[in-house]
Design a protein around this motif. Structure first.
Motif, PDB file in Angstrom:
ATOM      1  N   HIS A   1       0.806  -1.223   0.000  1.00 56.27           N
ATOM      2  CA  HIS A   1       0.000   0.000   0.000  1.00 56.27           C
ATOM      3  C   HIS A   1       0.832   1.264   0.000  1.00 56.27           C
ATOM      4  O   HIS A   1       0.286   2.365   0.133  1.00 56.27           O
ATOM      5  CB  HIS A   1      -0.935   0.021   1.223  1.00 56.27           C
ATOM      6  CG  HIS A   1      -1.766  -1.212   1.358  1.00 56.27           C
ATOM      7  ND1 HIS A   1      -1.452  -2.224   2.238  1.00 56.27           N
ATOM      8  CD2 HIS A   1      -2.888  -1.608   0.696  1.00 56.27           C
ATOM      9  CE1 HIS A   1      -2.348  -3.183   2.123  1.00 56.27           C
ATOM     10  NE2 HIS A   1      -3.226  -2.843   1.206  1.00 56.27           N
ATOM     11  N   ASN A   2       2.146   1.154  -0.151  1.00 56.36           N
ATOM     12  CA  ASN A   2       3.010   2.324  -0.054  1.00 56.36           C
ATOM     13  C   ASN A   2       4.045   2.293  -1.177  1.00 56.36           C
ATOM     14  O   ASN A   2       4.656   1.249  -1.431  1.00 56.36           O
ATOM     15  CB  ASN A   2       3.699   2.336   1.316  1.00 56.36           C
ATOM     16  CG  ASN A   2       4.487   3.599   1.560  1.00 56.36           C
ATOM     17  OD1 ASN A   2       5.590   3.749   1.060  1.00 56.36           O
ATOM     18  ND2 ASN A   2       3.915   4.522   2.329  1.00 56.36           N
ATOM     19  N   ALA A   3       4.265   3.434  -1.828  1.00 54.23           N
ATOM     20  CA  ALA A   3       5.157   3.465  -2.992  1.00 54.23           C
ATOM     21  C   ALA A   3       6.605   3.178  -2.612  1.00 54.23           C
ATOM     22  O   ALA A   3       7.321   2.482  -3.337  1.00 54.23           O
ATOM     23  CB  ALA A   3       5.040   4.815  -3.698  1.00 54.23           C
TER      24      ALA A   3
ATOM     25  N   MET B   1      12.478  14.662  -6.148  1.00 51.29           N
ATOM     26  CA  MET B   1      11.191  14.009  -5.923  1.00 51.29           C
ATOM     27  C   MET B   1      11.381  12.659  -5.243  1.00 51.29           C
ATOM     28  O   MET B   1      12.244  11.871  -5.622  1.00 51.29           O
ATOM     29  CB  MET B   1      10.481  13.811  -7.271  1.00 51.29           C
ATOM     30  CG  MET B   1       9.152  13.091  -7.193  1.00 51.29           C
ATOM     31  SD  MET B   1       7.868  14.059  -6.370  1.00 51.29           S
ATOM     32  CE  MET B   1       7.531  15.280  -7.644  1.00 51.29           C
ATOM     33  N   ASN B   2      10.566  12.401  -4.212  1.00 49.93           N
ATOM     34  CA  ASN B   2      10.440  11.058  -3.653  1.00 49.93           C
ATOM     35  C   ASN B   2       9.518  10.225  -4.544  1.00 49.93           C
ATOM     36  O   ASN B   2       8.681  10.766  -5.274  1.00 49.93           O
ATOM     37  CB  ASN B   2       9.821  11.101  -2.255  1.00 49.93           C
ATOM     38  CG  ASN B   2      10.771  11.610  -1.200  1.00 49.93           C
ATOM     39  OD1 ASN B   2      10.476  12.576  -0.504  1.00 49.93           O
ATOM     40  ND2 ASN B   2      11.911  10.960  -1.040  1.00 49.93           N
ATOM     41  N   VAL B   3       9.627   8.908  -4.462  1.00 52.65           N
ATOM     42  CA  VAL B   3       8.683   8.050  -5.156  1.00 52.65           C
ATOM     43  C   VAL B   3       7.300   8.209  -4.528  1.00 52.65           C
ATOM     44  O   VAL B   3       7.162   8.334  -3.311  1.00 52.65           O
ATOM     45  CB  VAL B   3       9.143   6.575  -5.110  1.00 52.65           C
ATOM     46  CG1 VAL B   3       9.078   6.005  -3.702  1.00 52.65           C
ATOM     47  CG2 VAL B   3       8.345   5.725  -6.082  1.00 52.65           C
ATOM     48  N   ASN B   4       6.266   8.245  -5.359  1.00 50.71           N
ATOM     49  CA  ASN B   4       4.886   8.329  -4.875  1.00 50.71           C
ATOM     50  C   ASN B   4       3.966   7.855  -5.981  1.00 50.71           C
ATOM     51  O   ASN B   4       4.332   7.855  -7.160  1.00 50.71           O
ATOM     52  CB  ASN B   4       4.540   9.753  -4.424  1.00 50.71           C
ATOM     53  CG  ASN B   4       4.614  10.746  -5.560  1.00 50.71           C
ATOM     54  OD1 ASN B   4       3.661  10.896  -6.333  1.00 50.71           O
ATOM     55  ND2 ASN B   4       5.738  11.447  -5.691  1.00 50.71           N
ATOM     56  N   PHE B   5       2.759   7.442  -5.613  1.00 46.86           N
ATOM     57  CA  PHE B   5       1.857   6.876  -6.600  1.00 46.86           C
ATOM     58  C   PHE B   5       1.399   7.909  -7.632  1.00 46.86           C
ATOM     59  O   PHE B   5       0.873   7.536  -8.683  1.00 46.86           O
ATOM     60  CB  PHE B   5       0.650   6.235  -5.917  1.00 46.86           C
ATOM     61  CG  PHE B   5       0.960   4.922  -5.243  1.00 46.86           C
ATOM     62  CD1 PHE B   5       1.555   3.894  -5.939  1.00 46.86           C
ATOM     63  CD2 PHE B   5       0.652   4.725  -3.901  1.00 46.86           C
ATOM     64  CE1 PHE B   5       1.847   2.684  -5.325  1.00 46.86           C
ATOM     65  CE2 PHE B   5       0.930   3.523  -3.281  1.00 46.86           C
ATOM     66  CZ  PHE B   5       1.537   2.496  -3.992  1.00 46.86           C
TER      67      PHE B   5
END
Length: 444
Positions: free
Chosen positions: A63-65, A404-408
């Motif tokens: 559930h988390n990128a 940028m961080n990884v995110n959906f």
């Protein structure tokens, strides 16, 4: 005889790139300027030294990128994630590591690998020939940064990064503070009590904010502007956005109950996370700062429970350089003007230990494949690694490009059909799709 791959920088990205290429059968020369030349933030000569937080953030791969990124790196035989799991310490649902043993273990594995040779000393220019990966991180040396600017024909972008202070555990007053992870998150008692919490009432909070805002701060040199990455904002910069802002960020009191006074809800809570396996050191979560050292000790001792705090390390601020990757890098992470040169890690415009290591993983694999006579495309954009590389090499707007961080939000949208309407189900759909795609990429 197979061509050697040269990798500059022994941080998260360089270490992972070296490991991946060597495991694919390519001889690697890993160049590291430490200990001959130090940096503001590093304390040791170890590879993969963690200089800020000791957390790799959420380990939830469903559930988390960033948890998905953990999974992908493990599936690819990643050294950084293997050593992180081997040296993890309780941190609720996060993957936090005992930073020194972790770095020492990474160093030992790299130095023992028969295909990796370490060369100590600074690389100051960009070679015209040979296959190279530059993974010099946020503290690229001035000489090398100048060489990069010379090739790109433009000023490298820059922002300012801050580190949080670390406190000795035995100097925390546990008659005031208590141990609890937010919402009691964690599978074991150690995980559910991984954080130390220091409560504040409203008067204490407002006095703390006022003192922090009035404290002496580090000044910038003429011509420098303070562009911060939002994920590492100094606590006082956060407070400049409004005195209540930290209370809805790192100082939020939700999910915590003070056993010393269970009927009174704290107005704000300062959390400290275990920083080593022994539990002798704790870092103040979210308290990156640009306050001068003398001011830090005075202001942070206003926190209830830290009145007599002893600091193993105070916070600080440093310049962090990165390329405008959408302009200068192709989708194989090669410099368009000089295709024999690849870049990896934070210098490409990703933010975070895991993201940096993931870009090292990709650069190492793609460079090794090229040396071995085949082309390896990047993973699909619906994977975590693929979403990141797509973003930095063309998905982002060059004019407004920032780390940028990884995110959906970087992933192609998921089809909402089939009853997957809730956020948790939607994220699970993202990770299921990503794992299938990443397995297919590993089979190439």
């Amino acid at each position: 005889m197979t061509e050697k791959l040269h990798i500059v920088g022994g941080g998260m990205a360089g270490s992972e790139a070296a490991w991946q290429a060597a495991q694919m059968g390519v001889d690697v020369v890993l160049h590291e300027m430490r200990p001959q030349i130090g940096t503001f933030a590093h304390r040791t000569a170890s590879f993969a030294e963690m200089v800020c937080s000791n957390s790799f953030r959420s380990d939830d791969s469903e559930h988390n990128a960033v948890g998905l990124l953990h999974w992908e790196m493990q599936a690819a035989g990643g050294l950084i994630m293997e050593m992180a799991k081997a040296h993890r310490i309780p941190a609720g649902g996060a993957l936090a590591v005992d930073r020194d043993p972790f770095a020492e273990a990474v160093t030992a594995r790299l130095r023992a690998h028969p295909r990796i040779r370490v060369e100590e000393g600074e690389v100051v220019g960009l070679p015209d020939s040979g296959k190279w990966i530059f993974a010099t991180g946020p503290l690229t040396s001035p000489a090398l940064a100048e060489a990069i600017r010379g090739v790109t024909g433009a000023e490298s972008l820059a922002f300012f990064d801050a580190i949080a202070p670390i406190v000795y555990a035995d100097s925390i007053d546990m008659n005031i503070a208590w141990r609890q992870s937010r919402y009691d998150k964690g599978e074991t008692e150690d995980e559910r009590t991984a954080y130390v919490n220091c409560p504040m009432d409203k008067d204490q909070y407002m006095a703390f904010i006022e003192a922090m805002m009035a404290a002496d701060k580090a000044e910038f040199h003429e011509g420098e502007t303070a562009g911060y990455f939002d994920g590492c904002l100094p606590i006082e910069v956060m407070a400049e956005r409004g005195p209540e802002t930290p209370r809805f960020g790192p100082m939020k009191p939700i999910g915590l109950t003070n056993p010393h006074n269970p009927n009174v809800k704290p107005y704000a809570v300062v959390q400290l996370r275990r920083d080593n396996k022994l539990g002798t050191l704790y870092n103040i979560v979210g308290f990156q700062t640009k306050m001068k050292h003398g001011a830090q000790t005075e202001v942070f001792r206003m926190i209830p429970g830290l009145e007599n705090a002893s600091f193993a390390r105070l916070g600080g601020i440093h310049r962090n350089t990165f390329l405008n990757s959408p302009t200068f890098l192709d989708d194989r992470m090669r410099l368009r003007a000089r295709p024999n040169l690849r870049f990896a890690g934070q210098v490409t415009g990703v933010e975070g230990y895991v993201e940096s290591a993931a870009m090292g993983l990709l650069a190492g694999r793609m460079a090794a494949a090229e040396i071995l006579g085949r082309d390896l495309p990047p993973p699909s954009p619906d994977t975590a690694t693929g979403a990141l590389i797509t973003h930095i090499t063309g998905g982002a707007e060059a004019k407004t490009f920032q780390p940028m961080n990884v995110n959906f939000g970087l992933f192609p949208p998921i089809d909402a059909k089939g009853g997957r309407r809730g956020r948790k189900d939607r994220y699970k759909a993202y990770t299921d799709r990503a794992k299938d795609s990443f397995r297919a990429w590993l089979d190439m």
